[in-house]
Design a protein around this motif. Structure first.
Motif, PDB file in Angstrom:
ATOM      1  N   HIS A 102       0.840  -1.205   0.000  1.00 51.55           N
ATOM      2  CA  HIS A 102       0.000   0.000   0.000  1.00 51.55           C
ATOM      3  C   HIS A 102       0.868   1.245   0.000  1.00 51.55           C
ATOM      4  CE1 HIS A 102      -3.982  -1.723   0.417  1.00 51.55           C
ATOM      5  NE2 HIS A 102      -3.513  -2.538   1.346  1.00 51.55           N
ATOM      6  N   THR A 135      -2.348   3.650  -3.569  1.00 52.84           N
ATOM      7  CA  THR A 135      -3.471   2.733  -3.374  1.00 52.84           C
ATOM      8  C   THR A 135      -4.579   3.406  -2.564  1.00 52.84           C
ATOM      9  OG1 THR A 135      -2.460   1.773  -1.382  1.00 52.84           O
ATOM     10  CG2 THR A 135      -2.004   0.681  -3.478  1.00 52.84           C
ATOM     11  N   ALA A 167     -10.312   9.335  -8.455  1.00 50.18           N
ATOM     12  CA  ALA A 167      -9.961   7.949  -8.781  1.00 50.18           C
ATOM     13  C   ALA A 167      -9.491   7.825 -10.234  1.00 50.18           C
ATOM     14  CB  ALA A 167     -11.148   7.029  -8.525  1.00 50.18           C
ATOM     15  N   ARG A 172      -6.422   3.724  -6.201  1.00 49.96           N
ATOM     16  CA  ARG A 172      -7.429   2.659  -6.164  1.00 49.96           C
ATOM     17  C   ARG A 172      -8.537   2.954  -5.150  1.00 49.96           C
ATOM     18  NH1 ARG A 172      -2.918  -1.090  -6.348  1.00 49.96           N
ATOM     19  NH2 ARG A 172      -3.489  -2.028  -4.361  1.00 49.96           N
ATOM     20  N   HIS A 173      -8.202   3.656  -4.096  1.00 49.75           N
ATOM     21  CA  HIS A 173      -9.191   4.044  -3.077  1.00 49.75           C
ATOM     22  C   HIS A 173      -9.034   5.535  -2.805  1.00 49.75           C
ATOM     23  CE1 HIS A 173      -8.555  -0.270  -2.368  1.00 49.75           C
ATOM     24  NE2 HIS A 173      -9.797  -0.298  -1.937  1.00 49.75           N
ATOM     25  N   ASP A 193     -14.068   2.940  -3.571  1.00 47.32           N
ATOM     26  CA  ASP A 193     -13.143   1.834  -3.840  1.00 47.32           C
ATOM     27  C   ASP A 193     -13.050   1.487  -5.331  1.00 47.32           C
ATOM     28  OD1 ASP A 193     -15.535   0.568  -4.392  1.00 47.32           O
ATOM     29  OD2 ASP A 193     -15.332  -0.958  -2.826  1.00 47.32           O
ATOM     30  N   GLY A 194     -13.515   2.389  -6.161  1.00 42.96           N
ATOM     31  CA  GLY A 194     -13.538   2.141  -7.594  1.00 42.96           C
ATOM     32  C   GLY A 194     -14.878   1.648  -8.086  1.00 42.96           C
TER      33      GLY A 194
END
Length: 264
Positions: A102, A135, A167, A172-173, A193-194
């Protein structure tokens, strides 16, 4: 799994924010904190507590990253204030050179000690070089509006829209923090979260900003990810931890209180 939480960020001389707050948070949440200093910020009590900003030489930053990552091989890192395009390029190159489970980015966009043109160059470099590596990214209202290209965020729907736009830049988050700036009695954050939006709520603790809240939030998220939590659980824990630290805030002779991420 590593027990080391690593942070690349600036030093803030009063201790309320920056790498000082990050390392305190890591310790409180049970991980071993390791840090690389990117710049030094010292408020000026003789000039209305304005920022004095001094960047660390890019080569010195690279040396710190090399030593920290070879010694400990961390797999979770928080990126805080970088401050200059040269620093951003150095950090981006180092991050891209090794695998990370991460990368948590607290996208500090503007330091008041910088000229407007330099700040814009830094913002653009952060957007293009660091965000695609993230991330998790944790912007506040101003940072989210800037990154999303929106004029103002005044509702939960606005937070969600900004999160979706950010995003698209690569993370990714995305966690957009409403804080005290969003109207209402609750401090509201949204997590994207996408695919799905999750809304997190805590009661506001007054209406004044508290120094270090963003740093502590991202650092707590980093510590929980280090211990193996998934992103949403890490963010939930970080929000509660930060809320409790705001309740226990520490006053000083500075004109702002600081988050206290621990027991009093």
């Amino acid at each position: 799994m590593s027990v080391v939480s690593y942070v690349i960020a600036g030093s803030e001389a009063t201790g309320g924010a920056g790498i000082q707050a990050d390392l305190r948070t890591f310790a409180q949440l049970g991980t071993y904190g390791v840090g690389t200093i990117t710049c030094i910020v010292s408020f000026d009590p003789e000039a209305n507590w304005g920022h004095r900003f001094v960047p660390v030489d890019a080569a010195v930053i690279a040396d710190q990253i090399e030593a920290a990552t070879v010694a400990h091989e961390p797999d979770v890192v928080k990126v805080g204030m970088l401050g200059t395009p040269a620093t951003i390029s150095t950090v981006a190159e180092a991050l891209a050179a090794r695998p990370w489970r991460h990368v948590v980015v607290d996208p500090v966009l503007i330091c008041k000690g910088q000229e407007a043109g330099a700040a814009l160059d830094t913002d653009n470099a952060l957007r293009s070089e660091i965000l695609p590596l993230a991330t998790v990214v944790t912007p506040n209202l101003f940072e989210a509006a800037t990154l999303a290209g929106m004029d103002e965020l005044t509702s939960v729907d606005d937070l969600a829209a900004a999160a979706r736009r950010i995003a698209d830049l690569g993370p990714r988050h995305v966690v957009v923090k409403g804080g005290v700036g969003l109207p209402g009695d609750e401090a509201i954050d949204v997590v994207f979260d996408g695919k799905e939006i999750t809304v997190l709520r805590e009661p506001k603790v007054g209406n004044e900003r508290v120094s270090g809240a963003g740093c502590v939030f991202a650092a707590a998220t980093t510590a929980e990810l280090t211990k193996g939590a998934d992103v949403l659980d890490a963010v939930r824990t970080a929000k509660k931890f930060t809320h409790d630290g705001i309740v226990r805030r520490l006053a000083s002779h500075a004109p702002f209180d600081a988050v206290w991420p621990g027991q009093r």
